[in-house]
Design an enzyme around this catalytic site. Sequence first.
Site, PDB file in Angstrom:
ATOM      1  N   GLU A  94      -9.502   9.248   5.487  1.00 52.83           N
ATOM      2  CA  GLU A  94      -9.821   8.460   6.319  1.00 52.83           C
ATOM      3  C   GLU A  94     -10.377   9.335   7.460  1.00 52.83           C
ATOM      4  O   GLU A  94      -9.654   9.971   8.306  1.00 52.83           O
ATOM      5  CB  GLU A  94      -8.549   7.500   6.829  1.00 52.83           C
ATOM      6  CG  GLU A  94      -8.413   6.560   5.515  1.00 52.83           C
ATOM      7  CD  GLU A  94      -7.034   5.738   6.338  1.00 52.83           C
ATOM      8  OE1 GLU A  94      -7.249   4.440   6.400  1.00 52.83           O
ATOM      9  OE2 GLU A  94      -5.653   6.197   6.601  1.00 52.83           O
ATOM     10  N   GLU A  96       0.829  -0.974  -0.052  1.00 52.68           N
ATOM     11  CA  GLU A  96       0.030   0.159  -0.135  1.00 52.68           C
ATOM     12  C   GLU A  96       0.948   1.199   0.058  1.00 52.68           C
ATOM     13  O   GLU A  96       1.805   1.322   0.755  1.00 52.68           O
ATOM     14  CB  GLU A  96      -0.697  -0.096   1.299  1.00 52.68           C
ATOM     15  CG  GLU A  96      -1.807   0.966   1.244  1.00 52.68           C
ATOM     16  CD  GLU A  96      -2.643   1.265   2.679  1.00 52.68           C
ATOM     17  OE1 GLU A  96      -2.677   0.246   3.402  1.00 52.68           O
ATOM     18  OE2 GLU A  96      -3.578   1.848   2.734  1.00 52.68           O
TER      19      GLU A  96
END
Length: 244
Positions: free
Chosen positions: A225, A142
């Site tokens: 997020e 990631e």
Amino acid sequence: MKASTLFLAHLVALATSTAIEPRQQATLCKQYEYWSGNGYEMNNNLWGKDSATSGSQCTYLNSASDNGIAWSTTWTWQGAPNNVKSYVYSGRQVAKGRKISQISSMPTSVSWRYSTSVRANVAYDIFTAADPNHVNSSGDYELMIWLGRFDVYPIGQSRGMVTVGGQQWDLWIGMNGNMKVFSFIAPQTTNQWSGDAKVFFNYLQQSQGFPASSQNLIVYQFGTEAFTGGPATFTVSNWSASVS
Ligand SMILES: *[C@@H]1O[C@H](CO)[C@@H](O)[C@H](O)[C@H]1NC(C)=O
Ligand SMILES: *[C@@H]1O[C@H](CO)[C@@H](O)[C@H](O)[C@H]1NC(C)=O
């Protein structure tokens, strides 16, 4: 005379309200509610919402063209302060089976703002995997590029400042389960940014042993997020991304 003046006033009012609040083309309030068009996609991805004691989030597409996408998301979340509740994103749809080593550039630009202070990040999220058919919720690796960090921390430990794409970033490295996470954190909140996500992979290949010739691009996304706070609105006035 009077009638035409009134008509004009009405037109001006209409134009003003259109400029302030663009017409929403899609409203996504359900978990994982999804939209795609013009080579882009959007997802009301509330993957961590069950850790919240209360809250909700809806996402709105404001406009989309082949040159970029404009959207916003409004949320409020309470409880579990260090758990991510959601990663609502816009994504560039990518061809399957594209090796990172076969990509020459991933140009992108963005302009965003938060309406109020929250605990959240604002970040690119890019997954790669050896399996070209890997699910879109994770990868082997990631790559995150954080343009905003508001009272929350990336996974792992800081390895100090590095220069990538002519800019300084605080590089954090850690594991999320089996996935290795590289997070490049902008030292200051960066509301407008344009760059090339590929140069981050070049850096990782040269200095961190990232296996670019065996990893496929799985997702290429930008979003926020959300941890706790709100009601807050995150607005992306234009995000563009491409792969060549
Ligand atoms: C969005 O950004 C792209 C890339 O900079 C640009 O080509 C496009 O015109 C922008 N769209 C709007 C609506 O500003
Ligand atoms: C993965 O992509 C599909 C559409 O291809 C979408 O319906 C789904 O919600 C996505 N999942 C995540 C976690 O982004």
